[in-house]
Write an enzyme that holds these catalytic residues in place. Structure first.
Site, PDB file in Angstrom:
ATOM      1  CG  ASP A   1      -1.715   1.334   1.486  1.00  0.00           C
ATOM      2  OD1 ASP A   1      -2.549   1.602   0.413  1.00  0.00           O
ATOM      3  OD2 ASP A   1      -1.569   1.780   2.466  1.00  0.00           O
TER       4      ASP A   1
ATOM      5  CB  SER B   1      -2.522   2.977  -4.141  1.00  0.00           C
ATOM      6  OG  SER B   1      -3.113   4.454  -3.836  1.00  0.00           O
ATOM      7  CB  ALA B   2      -7.586   3.814  -3.028  1.00  0.00           C
TER       8      ALA B   2
ATOM      9  CE  LYS C   1      -5.854  -1.330  -1.333  1.00  0.00           C
ATOM     10  NZ  LYS C   1      -5.022  -0.309  -0.500  1.00  0.00           N
TER      11      LYS C   1
ATOM     12  CG  ASP D   1      -2.266   2.704   6.299  1.00  0.00           C
ATOM     13  OD1 ASP D   1      -2.733   3.509   7.066  1.00  0.00           O
ATOM     14  OD2 ASP D   1      -2.526   2.142   5.173  1.00  0.00           O
TER      15      ASP D   1
ATOM     16  CG  ASN E   1      -8.120   0.754   2.620  1.00  0.00           C
ATOM     17  OD1 ASN E   1      -7.589   1.035   3.593  1.00  0.00           O
ATOM     18  ND2 ASN E   1      -7.640   1.394   1.394  1.00  0.00           N
TER      19      ASN E   1
END
Length: 277
Positions: free
Chosen positions: A15, A49-50, A200, A223, A226
């Site tokens: 992430d 990542s988003a 993910k 972290d 999500n």
């Protein structure tokens, strides 16, 4: 629990926000050096990542590596040449309905849309848009979804930003009023909305198959909530020291926080299988 030190790992999924980068949005020199060492022995280091591609690719260039990237939490995967190899989205008409629902009922929440390399906002001067732009260095285009997305097209993500209480209420309302979505808070003030098939962990499985690497030979770092599905599907995983207590309780290992090189500390605990290509 401790990481299985004897396993030789072949792929890393990491992430970005709150994990790879510190609270000033920087990658530490030591972390960058370690990732480059892994790259030289053929270990793919996958940024997950988003974020949209333009919020990820500059970090990959800074790391000095080539690898696929996972954008929009798995809705879009780009290969090493930055070509799309997997795309899953919310269809145009449904995205417009969700956007209208938010703007009609939560007037102080900023809702914007993402599709491939486009970030679409009907007010690019909104304070939330400016804040996100400063974090990711991505540049929005002004307009509505209907202006940019063709008939029968889809978007990869809607991002709603607002005060924590409003975002919490909107989270519940979307789940009550719209089926087939993946809706989660990436932080108290951010709500990510994607197709229900997006995850993910799905991206991890896709790339493991593409590289012919068994799941048990993978490691992940994250972290927040999500990241949980990704953390739990890989062979081993590390929650950052800055992760919520519930995330830490569910994962195998906890490393230092993102301001104290937690990714580097985790990587240094593991053995990696050299795979020169």
């Amino acid at each position: 629990m401790t990481a299985p030190e004897t396993m030789q790992y072949k792929m890393v999924f990491c992430d970005i926000d709150g994990t790879l980068i510190d609270s000033t949005n920087r990658i530490s020199p030591g972390t960058r050096q370690k990732i480059q060492e892994l790259y030289r022995i053929g270990i793919p280091f996958i940024l997950v990542s988003a974020r949209m591609p333009s919020g990820i690719l500059p970090l990959q260039r800074e790391l000095g590596i080539k690898a696929p990237i996972v954008c929009y939490s798995g809705a879009l995967i780009l290969n090493e040449r930055a070509d799309p190899v997997r795309t899953v989205g919310i269809d145009r008409e449904k995205a417009i309905l969700i956007d209208d629902f938010v703007k009609r009922n939560w007037k102080h929440v900023c809702c914007s849309a993402y599709c491939h390399h486009d970030w679409i906002s009907d007010n690019i001067h909104d304070k939330w848009i400016l804040q996100e732009q400063s974090i990711t260095a991505s540049v929005p285009k002004e307009g509505r979804i209907s202006d940019f997305i063709p008939q029968n097209g889809h978007i990869h993500k809607l991002l709603c930003m607002g005060e924590a209480g409003a975002i919490a209420d909107l989270n519940n309302a979307l789940k009550e009023n719209f089926a087939g979505l993946s809706v989660y808070r990436s932080k108290d003030t951010y709500l990510e909305i994607m197709d229900g098939a997006v995850s993910k962990s799905g991206a991890v499985k896709y790339l493991c198959k593409a590289y012919d690497i068994p799941m048990e030979a993978t490691v992940s770092f994250g972290d927040n909530f999500n990241d949980m599905d990704m953390l739990l599907v890989t062979g081993t995983c590390f929650a950052m020291g800055n992760a919520p207590a519930e995330v830490k309780r569910q994962v195998r290992n906890v490393t230092a926080d993102n301001d104290h090189e937690g990714v580097l500390a985790g990587l240094e605990r593991l053995n990696f299988a050299e795979n020169r290509r």
